[in-house]
Design an enzyme around this catalytic site. Structure first.
Site, PDB file in Angstrom:
ATOM      1  N   PRO A  75       0.815  -1.226   0.000  1.00 43.24           N
ATOM      2  CA  PRO A  75       0.000   0.000   0.000  1.00 43.24           C
ATOM      3  C   PRO A  75       0.842   1.268   0.000  1.00 43.24           C
ATOM      4  O   PRO A  75       1.856   1.362   0.706  1.00 43.24           O
ATOM      5  CB  PRO A  75      -0.812  -0.124   1.302  1.00 43.24           C
ATOM      6  CG  PRO A  75      -0.917  -1.592   1.515  1.00 43.24           C
ATOM      7  CD  PRO A  75       0.399  -2.162   1.059  1.00 43.24           C
ATOM      8  N   CYS A  76       0.403   2.236  -0.806  1.00 42.17           N
ATOM      9  CA  CYS A  76       1.230   3.420  -1.067  1.00 42.17           C
ATOM     10  C   CYS A  76       0.841   4.646  -0.243  1.00 42.17           C
ATOM     11  O   CYS A  76       1.451   5.701  -0.395  1.00 42.17           O
ATOM     12  CB  CYS A  76       1.156   3.776  -2.550  1.00 42.17           C
ATOM     13  SG  CYS A  76      -0.508   4.298  -3.086  1.00 42.17           S
ATOM     14  N   GLN A  77      -0.145   4.541   0.633  1.00 42.42           N
ATOM     15  CA  GLN A  77      -0.630   5.736   1.333  1.00 42.42           C
ATOM     16  C   GLN A  77       0.463   6.477   2.091  1.00 42.42           C
ATOM     17  O   GLN A  77       0.417   7.708   2.213  1.00 42.42           O
ATOM     18  CB  GLN A  77      -1.761   5.373   2.313  1.00 42.42           C
ATOM     19  CG  GLN A  77      -3.041   4.930   1.634  1.00 42.42           C
ATOM     20  CD  GLN A  77      -3.119   3.413   1.527  1.00 42.42           C
ATOM     21  OE1 GLN A  77      -2.111   2.758   1.256  1.00 42.42           O
ATOM     22  NE2 GLN A  77      -4.297   2.857   1.717  1.00 42.42           N
ATOM     23  N   LEU A  79       3.534   6.761   1.212  1.00 42.60           N
ATOM     24  CA  LEU A  79       4.551   7.271   0.294  1.00 42.60           C
ATOM     25  C   LEU A  79       3.990   8.301  -0.675  1.00 42.60           C
ATOM     26  O   LEU A  79       4.714   9.147  -1.197  1.00 42.60           O
ATOM     27  CB  LEU A  79       5.154   6.116  -0.521  1.00 42.60           C
ATOM     28  CG  LEU A  79       5.792   4.975   0.259  1.00 42.60           C
ATOM     29  CD1 LEU A  79       6.193   3.854  -0.698  1.00 42.60           C
ATOM     30  CD2 LEU A  79       7.019   5.460   1.027  1.00 42.60           C
TER      31      LEU A  79
END
Length: 302
Positions: A75-77, A79
């Site tokens: 999950p990229c939240q 970054l």
């Protein structure tokens, strides 16, 4: 035949890319926790729901069959430019280490990690270097690709990072850019439902001072809708794609979002019964299929 295990699978963009390329593969399992994404995944790939290992933090690695290709995108939240940018201090991005444990124990020939381009910014030098170092520690040689969909056949400004690793072998991937053969305006539906048009009340709220839209609400003129902004899982933020037509200003329909992620109308028809909220969310969380095709083609068909 390639054996695939997919984690943080969403609706299975990697799987669709393999299918489009006619690369023979067997899905030995996937890991996804969102029930609506799981539903779509099963319908899009004709996959039995029993293949879903669920929450990656609860997988018993010893129960996993061997596989050759591991596709994942933690999950990229933590970054993302629009996220909190906590890096590996965030509760989402630490899930990288769950994927890493699977990689360390199963040692597939190929690993592909997808994430936001912000991972390559100076702010996250430490995180990126940690990833590369850890991959190298268990025998993987890595090439990092930064690819924007608009440069690979899809008219969407979607910039992403792909960390391609091979066990004991450097991935020599020279991927050529590709001119667009169609524009974003070409995929627009002729008769979009009126619910996708902004009402006078909504427009008035957007134009009010002090909102997140202040000075940032810039709908595309229909003829200028060449390259779409990045599709995200919401359609009510300044970076959403608003189109000015002779009928008014509207947001993209769920179908249009799916098409701009590389899915087909036939794919979309299989999941159309889901709510617009879920369809927007699934499109925004997916990966542009044609970009994945470029990578997988170089690995398996070169």
């Amino acid at each position: 035949m390639i054996k695939l295990f997919s984690a943080f699978s969403g609706i299975g963009a990697f799987e669709k890319a393999l299918e489009n390329l006619n690369i023979d593969f067997e899905l030995i399992g996937f890991s996804e926790i969102d029930k609506y994404s799981c539903e779509s995944y099963s319908m899009l790939h004709n996959a039995d729901k029993s293949l879903n290992y669920g929450d990656i933090t609860k997988i018993d690695i010893n129960t996993l069959p061997d596989f050759d290709l591991f596709t994942w995108g933690f999950p990229c939240q933590d970054l993302s430019v629009i996220g909190k940018q906590k890096g590996f201090n965030g509760e989402k991005s630490v899930l990288f280490f769950q994927g890493y444990e699977i990689l360390k124990h199963k040692k597939p020939a190929v690993s592909i990690i997808e994430n936001v381009s912000n991972l390559m910014s100076k702010k996250f030098d430490k995180e990126l270097n940690t990833i590369i170092k850890l991959l190298g520690k268990i025998g993987y040689k890595t090439k990092i690709l930064r690819m924007n969909a608009k440069e690979y056949g899809i008219p969407q400004n979607r910039d992403r990072v792909f960390i391609v690793s091979m066990l004991n072998k450097y991935p020599h991937l020279n991927i050529k850019k590709e001119e667009l053969s169609f524009y974003a305006k070409d995929i627009l539906e002729d008769n979009a439902d009126k619910k996708y048009y902004l009402s006078d009340k909504q427009l008035e709220a957007i134009e009010r001072k002090g909102t997140v839209f202040e000075g940032r609400f810039k709908p595309f003129l229909l003829e200028d809708f060449i390259i779409a902004n990045a599709i995200n899982n919401r359609t009510d933020v300044p970076t959403s794609n608003f189109i000015k037509t002779d009928k008014g200003i509207r947001r993209l329909t769920p179908l249009e979002c799916w098409l701009l992620m590389g899915w087909s109308k036939e794919d979309f028809s299989k999941v159309r019964h889901l709510s617009d909220t879920q369809l927007y969310r699934q499109a925004g969380n997916s990966i542009v299929i044609q970009v994945l095709e470029k990578i997988l083609e170089k690995i398996y068909k070169n």
